[in-house]
Design a protein around this motif. Structure first.
Motif, PDB file in Angstrom:
ATOM      1  N   GLN A  69       0.816  -1.211   0.000  1.00  0.00           N
ATOM      2  CA  GLN A  69       0.000   0.000   0.000  1.00  0.00           C
ATOM      3  C   GLN A  69       0.852   1.265   0.000  1.00  0.00           C
ATOM      4  OE1 GLN A  69      -2.702   0.323   3.317  1.00  0.00           O
ATOM      5  NE2 GLN A  69      -3.331   2.406   2.798  1.00  0.00           N
ATOM      6  N   HIS A  70       1.960   1.262   0.759  1.00  0.00           N
ATOM      7  CA  HIS A  70       2.716   2.493   0.965  1.00  0.00           C
ATOM      8  C   HIS A  70       3.984   2.588   0.127  1.00  0.00           C
ATOM      9  CE1 HIS A  70       0.176   2.293   4.592  1.00  0.00           C
ATOM     10  NE2 HIS A  70       0.278   3.609   4.603  1.00  0.00           N
ATOM     11  N   GLY A  71       4.798   1.522   0.112  1.00  0.00           N
ATOM     12  CA  GLY A  71       6.051   1.588  -0.610  1.00  0.00           C
ATOM     13  C   GLY A  71       7.112   0.749   0.051  1.00  0.00           C
ATOM     14  N   VAL A  72       8.376   1.189  -0.085  1.00  0.00           N
ATOM     15  CA  VAL A  72       9.522   0.412   0.398  1.00  0.00           C
ATOM     16  C   VAL A  72      10.402   1.276   1.289  1.00  0.00           C
ATOM     17  CG1 VAL A  72      11.597  -0.857  -0.283  1.00  0.00           C
ATOM     18  CG2 VAL A  72       9.523  -1.016  -1.680  1.00  0.00           C
ATOM     19  N   LEU A  73      10.829   0.709   2.427  1.00  0.00           N
ATOM     20  CA  LEU A  73      11.865   1.297   3.267  1.00  0.00           C
ATOM     21  C   LEU A  73      13.115   0.447   3.104  1.00  0.00           C
ATOM     22  CD1 LEU A  73       9.919   1.930   6.612  1.00  0.00           C
ATOM     23  CD2 LEU A  73      10.246   3.506   4.703  1.00  0.00           C
ATOM     24  N   GLU A 203       5.167   3.387   9.316  1.00  0.00           N
ATOM     25  CA  GLU A 203       4.188   4.176   8.570  1.00  0.00           C
ATOM     26  C   GLU A 203       4.528   5.656   8.589  1.00  0.00           C
ATOM     27  OE1 GLU A 203      -0.672   4.559   8.125  1.00  0.00           O
ATOM     28  OE2 GLU A 203       0.223   3.215   9.622  1.00  0.00           O
ATOM     29  N   ALA A 204       5.137   6.116   9.697  1.00  0.00           N
ATOM     30  CA  ALA A 204       5.482   7.530   9.813  1.00  0.00           C
ATOM     31  C   ALA A 204       6.523   7.942   8.770  1.00  0.00           C
ATOM     32  CB  ALA A 204       6.012   7.813  11.210  1.00  0.00           C
ATOM     33  N   GLN A 205       7.339   7.007   8.294  1.00  0.00           N
ATOM     34  CA  GLN A 205       8.358   7.338   7.295  1.00  0.00           C
ATOM     35  C   GLN A 205       7.743   7.692   5.951  1.00  0.00           C
ATOM     36  OE1 GLN A 205      11.510   7.711   7.974  1.00  0.00           O
ATOM     37  NE2 GLN A 205      11.405   6.904  10.059  1.00  0.00           N
ATOM     38  N   PHE A 206       6.520   7.250   5.711  1.00  0.00           N
ATOM     39  CA  PHE A 206       5.849   7.531   4.437  1.00  0.00           C
ATOM     40  C   PHE A 206       5.005   8.814   4.482  1.00  0.00           C
ATOM     41  CE2 PHE A 206       6.521   2.913   4.349  1.00  0.00           C
ATOM     42  CZ  PHE A 206       7.167   2.789   3.136  1.00  0.00           C
ATOM     43  N   ALA A 207       4.920   9.423   5.653  1.00  0.00           N
ATOM     44  CA  ALA A 207       4.075  10.628   5.798  1.00  0.00           C
ATOM     45  C   ALA A 207       4.657  11.805   5.036  1.00  0.00           C
ATOM     46  CB  ALA A 207       3.925  10.963   7.279  1.00  0.00           C
TER      47      ALA A 207
END
Length: 207
Positions: A69-73, A203-207
């Motif tokens: 949903q969000h991406g990759v770290l 999740e906070a890294q994608f904000a």
């Protein structure tokens, strides 16, 4: 990931994608069915980059988180701490202290969408996405394994990334990048674990 610069330069020339009417290749569909469909995958990586003219490879290691949903770290721990945050809309690089080193946004630069989609496609093994920018060949292996070779559809992209080789089963296990410069990058992925959602700090890294 040390290869992000090569990808960014390559796709900035607006690599052509598949038309909406073109079907996803059968091999890609088969491999996609073998890959886990869990929303979140975490794991560890070891990377070795062979630079033309240098005897010893450049080694790094760390961990990663893939969220459909969000991406990759992509978090490098050794030899120096850094983080790459990749979504379909942007590529963000952070230093070890968390400070933002670079942000490439699709809303500001149209070519960035191609950059982010290519990076996301490789790291998340999003094969349908990769098939838009590469021709895909390979084979299905015993016990649910598979091996793919990706060749760029565009000559300009091929100047920077000549070939991408992926191996895996339920998870992506290995990436081998042959760069136009003659450099090569090998990445081994291990310690995979799935989850239904990101943790709050992730999740906070994608904000």
């Amino acid at each position: 990931m040390n290869t992000r610069r090569a990808f960014c330069l390559a796709v900035a020339s607006a690599v052509p994608a598949l038309r909406a009417t073109e079907a996803v290749p059968p091999l890609v569909r088969e491999v996609r069915q073998r890959l886990t469909a869990e929303p979140v995958v975490r794991g560890a990586f070891e990377q070795r980059k062979l630079v033309k003219g240098f005897r010893n490879p450049l080694a790094s290691a760390g961990d990663f988180v893939v969220s459909r949903q969000h991406g990759v770290l992509w978090r490098t721990r050794e030899p120096f701490a850094s983080m790459l945050v990749v979504t379909r809309e942007r590529v963000l690089a952070r230093q070890g202290d968390g400070a933002v080193a670079r942000v490439l946004s699709a809303s500001e630069e149209p070519a960035v969408r191609a950059v982010s989609e290519t990076l996301f496609g490789v790291m998340a093994a999003d094969l349908a996405l990769l098939a838009q920018r590469f021709t895909v060949g390979g084979e299905l292996l015993a016990n649910g394994g598979w091996r793919l070779a990706l060749l760029p559809r565009d000559a300009t992209l091929a100047r920077w990334v000549q070939r991408v080789e992926l191996e895996g089963d339920r998870f992506l296990r290995a990436v081998h990048l042959h760069e136009g410069s003659g450099d090569q990058t090998r990445i081994r992925l291990a310690q995979h674990a799935t989850d239904s959602a990101l943790r709050a700090d992730e999740e906070a890294q994608f904000a």
